[in-house]
Scaffold this motif. Structure first.
Motif, PDB file in Angstrom:
ATOM      1  N   GLY A 147     -48.640  39.000  43.981  1.00 47.81           N
ATOM      2  CA  GLY A 147     -48.821  39.411  42.603  1.00 47.81           C
ATOM      3  C   GLY A 147     -48.268  38.461  41.567  1.00 47.81           C
ATOM      4  O   GLY A 147     -48.105  38.830  40.409  1.00 47.81           O
ATOM      5  N   LYS A 148     -47.938  37.224  41.994  1.00 45.31           N
ATOM      6  CA  LYS A 148     -47.427  36.256  41.028  1.00 45.31           C
ATOM      7  C   LYS A 148     -48.212  34.959  41.150  1.00 45.31           C
ATOM      8  O   LYS A 148     -48.604  34.563  42.252  1.00 45.31           O
ATOM      9  N   VAL A 149     -48.434  34.305  40.012  1.00 44.80           N
ATOM     10  CA  VAL A 149     -49.024  32.967  40.073  1.00 44.80           C
ATOM     11  C   VAL A 149     -47.864  31.989  40.228  1.00 44.80           C
ATOM     12  O   VAL A 149     -47.048  31.828  39.318  1.00 44.80           O
ATOM     13  N   ILE A 150     -47.764  31.363  41.419  1.00 45.38           N
ATOM     14  CA  ILE A 150     -46.583  30.525  41.667  1.00 45.38           C
ATOM     15  C   ILE A 150     -46.849  29.050  41.400  1.00 45.38           C
ATOM     16  O   ILE A 150     -45.936  28.243  41.359  1.00 45.38           O
ATOM     17  N   PHE A 151     -48.120  28.714  41.197  1.00 45.86           N
ATOM     18  CA  PHE A 151     -48.416  27.307  40.911  1.00 45.86           C
ATOM     19  C   PHE A 151     -49.733  27.199  40.166  1.00 45.86           C
ATOM     20  O   PHE A 151     -50.701  27.897  40.458  1.00 45.86           O
ATOM     21  N   SER A 152     -49.757  26.286  39.187  1.00 48.18           N
ATOM     22  CA  SER A 152     -51.008  25.946  38.524  1.00 48.18           C
ATOM     23  C   SER A 152     -51.013  24.446  38.300  1.00 48.18           C
ATOM     24  O   SER A 152     -50.044  23.903  37.760  1.00 48.18           O
ATOM     25  N   GLY A 153     -52.070  23.791  38.715  1.00 44.12           N
ATOM     26  CA  GLY A 153     -52.117  22.357  38.472  1.00 44.12           C
ATOM     27  C   GLY A 153     -53.171  21.681  39.324  1.00 44.12           C
ATOM     28  O   GLY A 153     -53.897  22.318  40.075  1.00 44.12           O
ATOM     29  N   HIS A 213     -61.213  21.461  39.971  1.00 40.96           N
ATOM     30  CA  HIS A 213     -60.340  20.559  39.233  1.00 40.96           C
ATOM     31  C   HIS A 213     -58.914  21.055  39.234  1.00 40.96           C
ATOM     32  O   HIS A 213     -57.970  20.314  39.381  1.00 40.96           O
ATOM     33  N   ILE A 214     -58.740  22.328  39.033  1.00 43.13           N
ATOM     34  CA  ILE A 214     -57.400  22.884  38.865  1.00 43.13           C
ATOM     35  C   ILE A 214     -57.213  24.022  39.873  1.00 43.13           C
ATOM     36  O   ILE A 214     -58.129  24.802  40.131  1.00 43.13           O
ATOM     37  N   PHE A 215     -56.021  24.099  40.426  1.00 44.65           N
ATOM     38  CA  PHE A 215     -55.737  25.086  41.470  1.00 44.65           C
ATOM     39  C   PHE A 215     -54.634  26.034  41.017  1.00 44.65           C
ATOM     40  O   PHE A 215     -53.657  25.606  40.392  1.00 44.65           O
ATOM     41  N   HIS A 216     -54.828  27.297  41.338  1.00 44.27           N
ATOM     42  CA  HIS A 216     -53.818  28.307  41.027  1.00 44.27           C
ATOM     43  C   HIS A 216     -53.480  29.016  42.333  1.00 44.27           C
ATOM     44  O   HIS A 216     -54.373  29.491  43.016  1.00 44.27           O
ATOM     45  N   VAL A 217     -52.200  29.079  42.657  1.00 41.38           N
ATOM     46  CA  VAL A 217     -51.795  29.738  43.893  1.00 41.38           C
ATOM     47  C   VAL A 217     -51.174  31.093  43.550  1.00 41.38           C
ATOM     48  O   VAL A 217     -50.282  31.173  42.700  1.00 41.38           O
ATOM     49  N   VAL A 218     -51.675  32.099  44.185  1.00 36.42           N
ATOM     50  CA  VAL A 218     -51.185  33.465  43.931  1.00 36.42           C
ATOM     51  C   VAL A 218     -50.449  33.958  45.176  1.00 36.42           C
ATOM     52  O   VAL A 218     -50.921  33.782  46.299  1.00 36.42           O
ATOM     53  N   ASP A 219     -49.283  34.536  44.950  1.00 36.55           N
ATOM     54  CA  ASP A 219     -48.556  35.098  46.089  1.00 36.55           C
ATOM     55  C   ASP A 219     -47.819  36.353  45.648  1.00 36.55           C
ATOM     56  O   ASP A 219     -47.077  36.348  44.663  1.00 36.55           O
ATOM     57  N   VAL A 276     -56.336  30.582  44.862  1.00 36.95           N
ATOM     58  CA  VAL A 276     -56.087  30.722  46.300  1.00 36.95           C
ATOM     59  C   VAL A 276     -54.839  31.551  46.545  1.00 36.95           C
ATOM     60  O   VAL A 276     -53.978  31.687  45.671  1.00 36.95           O
ATOM     61  N   GLY A 277     -54.780  32.084  47.767  1.00 34.15           N
ATOM     62  CA  GLY A 277     -53.652  32.929  48.130  1.00 34.15           C
ATOM     63  C   GLY A 277     -54.019  33.802  49.310  1.00 34.15           C
ATOM     64  O   GLY A 277     -55.207  33.924  49.650  1.00 34.15           O
TER      65      GLY A 277
END
Lengths: 329, 242, 213, 263
Positions: free
Chosen positions: B217-223, B209-215, B37-38
């Motif tokens: 051009g960076k992945v700022i969260f995974s979990g 199950h797992i979420f990755h936040v993109v902002d 997401v992002g």
């Protein structure tokens, strides 16, 4: 920023258009007929235009000095301004003014053919230097065109005439042939037996030339002689093989003095007046006689080994293609 | 120890002189459904393309199925790609082929799968509810149907890694629900690793199950979602709506 | 094959017919200025058509017709990710899209060359005999055509036929950014292939001339 | 995009081709009339757009036109080289190359190149504007798209192709001269003299007149196809393709008629 860009575009567009416009003017001036030198016009009357096209080049001794401006068909109308003479075709030439003084009153105008594709052009032989020069607007008479058809026709006429002559002067020709036969035999022997003497003989060449000049007169007469000989050998070929094989030797030797090959037919015609032919045969007989005597003049035929070889080759060639004498290439 | 189907290790990407991916660190646990997401233009599609081996990182490494990807080694690249299925954002259906040919296309490229293509195609189309449309032209289908064809094509070869780029874009809620349900079934049947890039947070939350936040051009969260709730980063909370 | 060949037929026929008309018209008109007769026009026209204008103009037309088509097609496939979709399913887009067009282009180039030359000669004969009154037999003479003309032309056809799809597909694959990108790719393909045809033509002709073919 | 009914019969194809052709010609004529009407209403003239078009159309295509022209001239010299070798008539080189470049091959090939570079680009640009509804946006703003977009292009193409052909002719001859020396081994002076001696002014001007008409034809054809675009990226590609093809046909036809009328 946008304004700056606009400015730059305007400049480039302007530069392009300016450049192209200059080029355009330049090209039009260059391609068009706007030479800075002044032009003069002279008219030449011909019997036939020979399909001469407007814009065809006009040359003096091969150098382009102008072009054909107009070809007018008069079809036999009389030119009141020029002594009421009959005009078939009048060709108006546009020449560079500076070339006008080069053309003299006795200049010869001729429609000739250029290249293998048969492009027509007007060739001017400038005439005698001492004679007065041409003036703007002057009218000249053109010489007959030189094209293959006409040459062929003339050749036919000459052959006929020569045949008649041959019938009338059989005895003379017999003598000539005998003389020539002896000459060649002797020449062969001299070469084989006496290589040393050949060099000596060469020295006599000048003497021969001089005596020939004396005997025959100016170049024109030599031309006549040659052309007559050529025509003669061409026709004799049918009935008199031996003569043909010998005559060309002499013809070719004399050929060196022939300056304008193409003009021979016209002059040959003149040469065929009976009295002159008779004289010609006498000349030949005298020549062959003196040659046959071996009084040094043999050198004329033997300038050096090379010429001798050339002569043999030419003879062989002529045996196969006698017409080559008539249609000089 | 966790099994990772794919790892993007410290990868940066420069396109047309601008840095579009900046030292990305992304690990995808095997057999899970991952959400990407992002905001629009943050780099989700680029990440998916990189995972699909279509983009080579300018710096850093890409590992797929525990192997570092060498983009020059075409043979191993082929090997890897036969284990990847992609549904592109703009579908990328071949408009010169029929529906059936589109779905069967990945099978024809893989020598091990060329048997019974028509049956496999039928099954795949059946599962997306489009059986009987094999002979149709792509242009004769509605947007939702086309999207389902694209999903069928991505999943038909049962790839280990399945990438969905905006599977519900511009679709009505009913169709969207169907598509997400479809993805879940596919994943449950084959136990493959799935990545979904989407803006549809509500449905992602239910499915993934797992979420990755993109902002930027960076992945700022995974979990997981619960981990996200504890995150101190406001952006994560905004994007995941927690 | 069909789309490269048949659909270009009408186009090629039209342009080559006008080319034939104009060449004979100009040749006769220009020749009349300097030549006494028009006998060489026909053989020279046919020879030039076979060797120079046939391959070149057919290739130029193929470049606009087919080159633009291939570029438009591959370009729109590129911007809609179809090329990427192929890559990821392990289908080689070059092998899948370019190779068939490449082969078709070479074959059709040769076929269209023959066809184009025939059309142009027919049109040229028409204007040569009707407008300039050249005898049909004089005009339709192969005396200006040699076997080496045919070989050089065939060689050109193969080279042009190969170059056009490669250049067109290349600019198609490089398309970026929506419909404008496709437009750009198509433009680029046309310009590149037109220019390349002329350039290659020059090189081949020069080499052929140097070797006296 | 409505697909035409698929008929496989030869006659059906034939008929359809002709009907489409006539439709296209008709539409282009209408466009032409509208352009002229806008030309008369001079208040539509937009200076900035015109300069931009002149720049894009003229200056940007200069390199490709020069390169094409140079090789075309070279090609003509090599082509006539074969006849020169057969006949030995070196003086004919200048005449043959000059006539061909000035009157036929030069304008046609520069025109084809121009249609590829400028016409195709123009179609793509207008097509994209249509696809993205920019044309409609102009209409909503009360701006006549013909006057604002098409007329400057039309004028710019005519003006620029004219000047580009003039420049191209020079480079074609130069290319020919270099080839004459490098490939044929004939002295350049013979070649230049041949050109100057051949009275090519009429051919040169005819070529430029052709360029004017080619420019107009390419403008109308490319604008027509650009405004006709439907169906996204694929549609734009198709339109560009149709545009260059129609331009090529137009160039060859216009060329023929001008030559016949001129001489």
């Amino acid at each position: 920023m946008a304004d700056e860009q606009m400015r730059r575009m305007e400049i480039k567009v302007g530069a392009l258009i300016l450049f192209a416009a200059l080029l355009l003017v330049f090209a039009i001036l260059l391609l068009g007929d706007y030479s800075c030198s002044e032009s003069s016009y002279i008219s030449v009357d011909f019997q036939t235009s020979s399909d001469l096209k407007v814009g065809a080049p006009v040359k003096i001794s091969g150098v382009t000095v102008g072009k054909v401006n107009k070809v007018e068909l008069w079809a036999g109308r009389r030119d009141a301004a020029n002594g009421n003479k009959v005009v078939q075709v009048r060709v108006i030439l546009k020449l560079k003014s500076e070339s006008l003084p080069l053309i003299h009153e006795d200049a010869i105008f001729r429609i000739s053919t250029l290249g293998i594709l048969g492009e027509k052009y007007v060739e001017i032989s400038p005439g005698t230097y001492e004679k007065p020069s041409a003036t703007d607007g002057q009218v000249f008479d053109g010489a007959a065109a030189m094209n293959i058809d006409e040459v062929g026709q003339s050749a036919g006429v000459i052959i006929e005439q020569v045949s008649t002559l041959l019938a009338k002067n059989e005895q003379t020709i017999q003598d000539t042939i005998k003389g020539l036969g002896q000459l060649v035999d002797r020449a062969d022997r001299v070469i084989e037996d006496n290589q040393e003497d050949v060099r000596e003989l060469v020295a006599n060449l000048k003497q021969l030339s001089a005596s020939m000049n004396v005997a025959i007169g100016d170049g024109k007469q030599i031309n006549e002689t040659i052309t007559s000989l050529k025509s003669l050998s061409g026709s004799i070929d049918r009935g008199l093989q031996p003569l043909v094989s010998r005559l060309p030797e002499i013809a070719n030797n004399l050929d060196e003095t022939l300056t304008e090959g193409k003009s021979f037919v016209g002059e040959a015609r003149d040469a065929l007046k009976k009295s002159e032919v008779a004289k010609l045969f006498e000349d030949i007989r005298g020549l062959t006689a003196s040659l046959a005597d071996g009084k040094g003049t043999l050198g004329a035929l033997l300038k050096d080994r090379e010429i001798y070889d050339d002569l043999i080759a030419l003879m062989k060639d002529l045996k196969r293609h006698p017409w080559k004498l008539l249609l000089k290439d | 120890m966790l099994q990772y189907a794919a790892q993007i290790l410290d990868a940066s990407l420069t396109l047309n002189d601008s840095l579009v991916l900046d030292q990305v660190f992304l690990q995808l646990e095997s057999g899970r459904i991952h959400a990407l997401v992002g905001a629009g233009g943050s780099g989700k599609t680029l990440l998916l393309r990189m995972l699909a081996t279509l983009l080579q990182p300018s710096k850093g490494e890409l590992h797929l199925f525990k192997k570092a990807i060498n983009f020059r080694d075409l043979k191993s690249l082929r090997q890897v790609r036969s284990n990847i299925g992609v549904q592109f954002q703009n579908l990328a259906l071949f408009d010169f082929l029929t529906v059936g040919q589109n779905v069967g296309f990945p099978l024809e490229q893989d020598s091990e799968l060329t048997k019974d293509i028509s049956i496999q195609v039928k099954t795949a189309l059946d599962s997306v509810g489009l059986d009987g449309r094999q002979e149709h032209a792509i242009s004769a289908l509605s947007g939702g149907m086309q999207r389902r064809v694209a999903i069928a094509r991505a999943a038909v070869a049962k790839p280990k890694l399945l990438l969905f780029d905006d599977p519900s874009g511009g679709l009505d809620p009913v169709t969207t629900s169907r598509i997400f349900e479809l993805i879940r079934t596919i994943q449950e049947e084959n136990d493959n690793t799935v990545v979904i890039a989407s803006h549809d947070i509500d449905r992602l939350v239910k499915l993934c199950h797992i979420f990755h936040v993109v902002d930027h051009g960076k992945v700022i969260f995974s979990g997981t979602l619960s981990e996200a709730r504890q995150s101190t980063d406001d952006r994560v909370k905004v994007f995941l709506d927690v | 094959m069909y789309s490269i060949g048949n659909q270009s037929l009408v186009f090629i026929a039209l342009t080559l017919a006008f080319l034939g008309l104009i060449l004979v018209y100009q040749a006769s008109y220009q020749a009349l200025k300097v030549l006494p007769d028009l006998t060489p026009v026909g053989p020279v026209f046919i020879g030039t058509m076979v060797r120079v204008f046939g391959p070149t103009v057919v290739a130029l037309m193929l470049a606009t017709r087919v080159g633009a088509g291939i570029a438009a097609e591959t370009g729109s496939m590129t911007v809609t990710d179809q090329i990427e979709a192929m890559k990821v399913t392990n289908a080689d887009p070059v092998e899948y899209l370019v190779v068939p067009r490449f082969i078709a282009s070479i074959i059709m180039m040769i076929v269209l060359w023959v066809f184009g030359v025939l059309v142009a000669v027919a049109a040229g004969t028409l204007i040569g005999t009707l407008r300039f009154g050249i005898q049909l037999r004089t005009f339709l003479s192969l005396s200006g055509t040699t076997m080496s003309d045919v070989w050089v032309a065939l060689f050109k056809c193969v080279i042009f036929g190969a170059a056009i799809p490669i250049l067109a597909a290349d600019s198609g694959f490089k398309a970026t950014g929506g419909s404008e990108g496709v437009g750009w790719a198509t433009t680029k393909a046309v310009v590149h292939s037109l220019f390349t045809v002329i350039l290659l033509d020059f090189l081949i002709s020069s080499i052929a001339y140097r070797f006296g073919w | 995009m409505s697909k035409p009914v698929e008929t496989d019969s030869f006659l059906g194809n034939f008929g359809r081709t002709f009907i489409t052709a006539f439709q296209t010609v008709g539409a282009m004529t209408l466009l032409q009339l509208r352009i002229f009407r806008s030309l008369l209403a001079i208040k539509n003239f937009d200076y900035d757009e015109s300069v931009t078009q002149l720049f894009k159309i003229g200056v940007r295509s200069l390199p490709v036109v020069i390169a094409t022209a140079a090789f075309v001239g070279a090609l003509m010299v090599v082509a006539s080289g074969n006849f020169v070798r057969a006949t030995g008539a070196t003086t004919l080189i200048g005449w043959a190359a000059g006539t061909a470049v000035f009157s036929e091959v030069g304008p046609i090939l520069i025109g084809l190149m121009f249609s590829g570079r400028v016409g195709a680009n123009n179609t793509a640009e207008l097509g994209t504007m249509v696809v993205t509804n920019q044309i409609d946006a102009l209409r909503v703003l009360g701006i006549n798209p013909i006057g604002y977009l098409i007329v400057p292009r039309f004028m710019a193409m005519i003006v620029m192709l004219f000047f580009l052909t003039a420049i191209g002719d020079l480079f074609a001859l130069t290319g020919g001269a270099i080839t004459c020396r490098a490939v044929l081994g004939i002295d350049m002076r013979i070649y230049w003299q041949g050109i100057l001696d051949s009275n090519l002014l009429s051919e040169f001007i005819m070529g430029l007149v052709k360029a004017i008409f080619f420019g107009g034809a390419i403008a109308i054809v490319s604008c027509h196809w650009g405004l006709q675009v439907t169906g996204g990226a694929r549609g734009v590609g198709r339109a560009v393709n149709d545009s260059v093809v129609t331009s090529a046909i137009a160039i060859f036809m216009v060329n023929f008629f001008i030559t016949v009328l001129w001489t």
